[in-house]
Design an enzyme around this catalytic site. Structure first.
Site, PDB file in Angstrom:
ATOM      1  N   ALA A 246      -2.342   4.490  -3.954  1.00  0.00           N
ATOM      2  CA  ALA A 246      -3.243   3.079  -3.195  1.00  0.00           C
ATOM      3  C   ALA A 246      -4.598   3.015  -2.747  1.00  0.00           C
ATOM      4  CB  ALA A 246      -2.406   1.764  -2.684  1.00  0.00           C
ATOM      5  N   THR A 247      -4.840   4.561  -2.304  1.00  0.00           N
ATOM      6  CA  THR A 247      -6.303   4.627  -0.698  1.00  0.00           C
ATOM      7  C   THR A 247      -7.327   3.917  -1.598  1.00  0.00           C
ATOM      8  OG1 THR A 247      -5.065   6.497   0.082  1.00  0.00           O
ATOM      9  CG2 THR A 247      -7.542   6.440  -0.002  1.00  0.00           C
TER      10      THR A 247
ATOM     11  N   ASN B  25       4.239  -0.290   6.624  1.00  0.00           N
ATOM     12  CA  ASN B  25       4.738   1.204   6.569  1.00  0.00           C
ATOM     13  C   ASN B  25       5.232   1.887   7.908  1.00  0.00           C
ATOM     14  OD1 ASN B  25       1.930   0.985   6.663  1.00  0.00           O
ATOM     15  ND2 ASN B  25       1.760   3.396   7.486  1.00  0.00           N
TER      16      ASN B  25
ATOM     17  N   GLN C 183       4.053  -1.005  -0.168  1.00  0.00           N
ATOM     18  CA  GLN C 183       5.349  -0.913   0.785  1.00  0.00           C
ATOM     19  C   GLN C 183       6.640  -1.645  -0.143  1.00  0.00           C
ATOM     20  OE1 GLN C 183       6.716   1.646   1.846  1.00  0.00           O
ATOM     21  NE2 GLN C 183       4.883   2.317   2.837  1.00  0.00           N
TER      22      GLN C 183
ATOM     23  N   SER D  29       1.256   1.428  -5.829  1.00  0.00           N
ATOM     24  CA  SER D  29       0.955   2.828  -5.689  1.00  0.00           C
ATOM     25  C   SER D  29       2.369   3.158  -6.556  1.00  0.00           C
ATOM     26  CB  SER D  29       0.640   4.172  -4.630  1.00  0.00           C
ATOM     27  OG  SER D  29       0.501   5.681  -4.754  1.00  0.00           O
TER      28      SER D  29
ATOM     29  N   HIS E 168       4.050   6.574  -6.403  1.00  0.00           N
ATOM     30  CA  HIS E 168       4.684   7.530  -5.758  1.00  0.00           C
ATOM     31  C   HIS E 168       5.617   6.982  -5.115  1.00  0.00           C
ATOM     32  CE1 HIS E 168       3.183   8.549  -1.826  1.00  0.00           C
ATOM     33  NE2 HIS E 168       1.759   8.033  -2.886  1.00  0.00           N
TER      34      HIS E 168
ATOM     35  N   THR F 114     -11.549  10.263 -17.208  1.00  0.00           N
ATOM     36  CA  THR F 114     -10.597  10.509 -17.770  1.00  0.00           C
ATOM     37  C   THR F 114      -9.114   9.811 -17.455  1.00  0.00           C
ATOM     38  OG1 THR F 114     -10.979  11.985 -19.332  1.00  0.00           O
ATOM     39  CG2 THR F 114      -9.469  11.449 -19.604  1.00  0.00           C
TER      40      THR F 114
ATOM     41  N   CYS G 132       1.064   9.403   8.366  1.00  0.00           N
ATOM     42  CA  CYS G 132      -0.239   9.616   8.169  1.00  0.00           C
ATOM     43  C   CYS G 132      -1.144   9.973   9.469  1.00  0.00           C
ATOM     44  CB  CYS G 132      -1.343   8.893   7.629  1.00  0.00           C
ATOM     45  SG  CYS G 132      -0.540   7.967   5.865  1.00  0.00           S
TER      46      CYS G 132
HETATM   47  C1  LIG Z   1       1.117   5.162   1.081  1.00  0.00           C
HETATM   48  C2  LIG Z   1       0.346   3.710   1.276  1.00  0.00           C
HETATM   49  C3  LIG Z   1      -0.999   3.636   0.716  1.00  0.00           C
HETATM   50  C4  LIG Z   1      -1.563   4.898   0.412  1.00  0.00           C
HETATM   51  O1  LIG Z   1      -1.288   5.539  -0.875  1.00  0.00           O
HETATM   52  P1  LIG Z   1      -1.824   6.631  -1.788  1.00  0.00           P
HETATM   53  O2  LIG Z   1      -0.863   6.219  -3.431  1.00  0.00           O
HETATM   54  O3  LIG Z   1      -0.892   7.566  -1.320  1.00  0.00           O
HETATM   55  O4  LIG Z   1      -3.177   6.749  -1.596  1.00  0.00           O
HETATM   56  C5  LIG Z   1      -1.581   3.257   1.647  1.00  0.00           C
HETATM   57  N1  LIG Z   1      -0.974   1.115   1.999  1.00  0.00           N
HETATM   58  C6  LIG Z   1       0.491   1.599   2.700  1.00  0.00           C
HETATM   59  C7  LIG Z   1       0.664  -0.147   2.880  1.00  0.00           C
HETATM   60  C8  LIG Z   1       0.705   2.743   2.213  1.00  0.00           C
HETATM   61  O5  LIG Z   1       2.012   2.321   2.807  1.00  0.00           O
END
Ligand SMILES: *Cc1c(COP(=O)(O)O)cnc(C)c1O
Length: 390
Positions: free
Chosen positions: A74-75, A154, A182, A202, A204, A243, A329
Site C-alpha cells: 500500500a505504501t 488504521n 484497513q 495491501s 499483508h 518483474t 509506524c
Molecule cells: C499498513 C498501511 C499502509 C502501508 O501498507 P504496506 O503494504 O505495509 O506498505 C498504508 N496505509 C494504511 C492505512 C495502512 O494501514
C-alpha cells in the site's frame, strides 16, 4: 492451553492464511517462470496465475481486472496514486485535498509533493475522527486535481463517510483516491457504489503475504490517468515496471477470494468479541474509547486508560499479549499519536492509549485472557501512580 504471547495487533500485519500459503508454494519452485516471458510455458503459467489473481483481487472491490495495478504494497500504491496524478495533471492544477489523519504513506508523500510545488489542504476531523463533507466542498479551488481521503483509519478503525465524499468529488469532477488498506477484505467495498476512482490496499493486512499490494485505477467514467513512477520493462500497462512477484500476487489473489467468502461471518464474530473486550475494559474508571463507535471497522477498538502510560502498560503485558500503542509506524517515537491529537484527545489520554485489533485467528479464550490480564495490569499500574485516587 493458550499459546502466549497472543496476537491482538492485526492492523499492523496479519499471518498468512495456510490456504494462501498452499497456493503460493508452487510459484517459488516448479512454476517459477517470469510472467513477462512470452516464449515458453514457464512464462505462460506464471502469467495465467497473475491473471487469475488479478480477477480475484478485482472481484473483492467490484472492479474489473484491467483496473488493477500490482505493486509491492500500500505504501507504493499510495505513492503511485499521489505522485502519478500530480505529475500527470500539474499543468492543470497543483491542489490536493487530504486529511490530517491519513497514514504516513499519504502524509509524507504529500509533504514531498509540496516541495515540488503542490498546494495541499489537510482537512481536520471531528472528535469522532470523521471528515466533514461540507468542509471538503468548501476546500475546493479551481486548481484542485485530487482528493485523498482514507477509507478507514488504521489507529482507531473509524470508517470515513466515503459516499458523501464521492458525492462531492463527482459534483466537482475531481478524482477521489482512497487508501483502503484497513478496510478492504474487512467490510464490503464496491468502487462503483462508493464512487472511488483510485484505491490502494495491501496483501499483508488481509492474510496474504508481505510484498504485494494493488492500486485500483478506474477505466471509465472517469478514466484515470497517471504518470508511472517506476520505469522499465513496461509491466502493468507501463504504469509499474518491474518483474511481477508471482508467488506474492497468487497469494494475494487467494487472500482476496477468502476475504470475500468469509467477510460477513468473520465481521459478526469479531465485532461480538471486540464489543466484549471493550465493554469489560470500560468498566475500569477513567477509560475512554477513541474514534467513532458508530462508523467503525468490526475488529478494532482504541482505548485510553487515564493514569496509565501506554509504554508501562505495554511493557507490563507484552510477554503475554501483542497490542500496539498508537500506530506501529510511529511507535518508535514517544510523541502521542497525531491521529488521536487530531480527534482532540488530551495528551495524557493519548499517551495511555492502546489499539486492539482482532483477526481471523483470534479466539474467545484469547479475548477472555486479555480482559483479565489488562484489568489486572492497569489496576497494578494505577496503584503505583501517585495521581490515581480510587
Ligand atoms: C499498513 C498501511 C499502509 C502501508 O501498507 P504496506 O503494504 O505495509 O506498505 C498504508 N496505509 C494504511 C492505512 C495502512 O494501514
Amino acid at each position: 492451553m493458550l499459546k502466549l504471547p497472543l496476537y491482538l495487533d492485526y492492523n499492523a500485519t496479519t499471518p498468512c492464511d495456510p490456504r494462501v500459503m498452499e497456493v503460493m508454494t508452487p510459484y517459488f519452485t516448479e512454476n517459477f517462470g517470469n510472467a513477462a516471458s512470452r516464449d515458453h510455458s514457464f512464462g505462460w503459467h506464471a502469467s495465467e496465475a497473475v491473471q487469475y489473481a488479478r480477477e480475484q483481487v478485482a472481484g473483492l472491490i467490484g472492479a474489473v481486472s484491467t483496473e488493477i495495478i500490482f505493486t509491492s504494497g500500500a505504501t507504493e500504491a499510495d505513492n503511485l496514486a499521489l505522485k502519478g496524478v500530480f505529475e500527470m495533471f500539474r499543468s492543470k492544477g497543483n491542489h490536493i485535498i487530504t486529511s490530517v489523519v491519513e497514514h504516513k504513506a499519504v502524509l509524507d508523500t504529500c509533504r514531498h509533493l509540496e516541495k515540488l510545488g503542490a498546494d495541499v489542504t489537510y482537512l481536520k476531523v471531528n472528535s469522532e475522527g470523521l471528515v466533514d463533507p461540507e468542509e471538503l466542498e468548501a476546500a475546493f479551488k479551481p486548481t484542485t486535481i485530487l482528493v485523498a481521503i482514507m477509507y478507514a483509519n488504521n489507529e482507531t478503525g473509524t470508517v470515513m463517510p466515503v459516499k458523501k465524499i464521492s458525492a462531492v468529488t463527482r459534483k466537482k469532477g475531481v478524482f477521489f483516491f482512497s487508501d483502503a488498506t484497513q478496510a478492504v477484505g474487512k467490510i464490503p467495498i464496491d468502487v462503483n457504489n462508493d464512487g472511488i476512482d483510485l484505491l490502494a490496499f495491501s496483501s499483508h493486512k488481509m492474510y496474504g503475504p508481505k510484498g504485494a499490494g494493488a492500486l485500483f485505477l478506474r477505466r471509465k467514467d472517469p478514466r484515470v490517468k497517471l504518470t508511472a513512477q517506476i520505469d522499465g520493462g513496461g509491466h502493468e500497462r507501463g504504469i509499474r515496471s518491474g518483474t511481477l512477484n508471482v508467488p506474492g500476487i497468487a497469494g494475494f489473489g487467494k487472500a482476496c477470494e477468502l476475504c470475500k467468502q468469509e467477510m460477513k461471518q468473520e465481521a459478526k464474530r469479531l465485532s461480538a468479541w471486540r464489543d466484549k473486550l471493550e465493554t469489560s475494559l470500560l468498566k475500569l474508571k477513567d477509560t475512554f474509547v477513541n474514534g467513532s463507535t458508530r462508523f467503525r471497522l468490526p475488529h478494532v477498538t482504541n482505548i485510553s486508560f487515564n493514569f496509565v502510560e501506554s509504554e508501562g502498560l505495554i511493557s507490563g503485558i507484552q510477554k503475554d499479549i501483542a497490542v500496539s500503542s498508537g500506530s506501529a509506524c510511529s511507535s518508535a517515537s514517544r510523541e502521542p499519536s497525531y491521529v488521536l491529537k487530531a480527534l482532540g484527545v488530551a495528551d495524557e489520554l493519548a499517551r495511555g492509549s492502546i489499539r486492539f485489533s482482532l483477526g481471523r485467528f483470534t479466539t474467545e479464550e484469547q479475548i477472555d485472557f486479555a480482559i483479565v490480564k489488562f484489568i489486572e495490569t492497569i489496576n497494578q499500574l494505577r496503584t503505583l501512580n501517585p495521581y490515581w485516587k480510587t
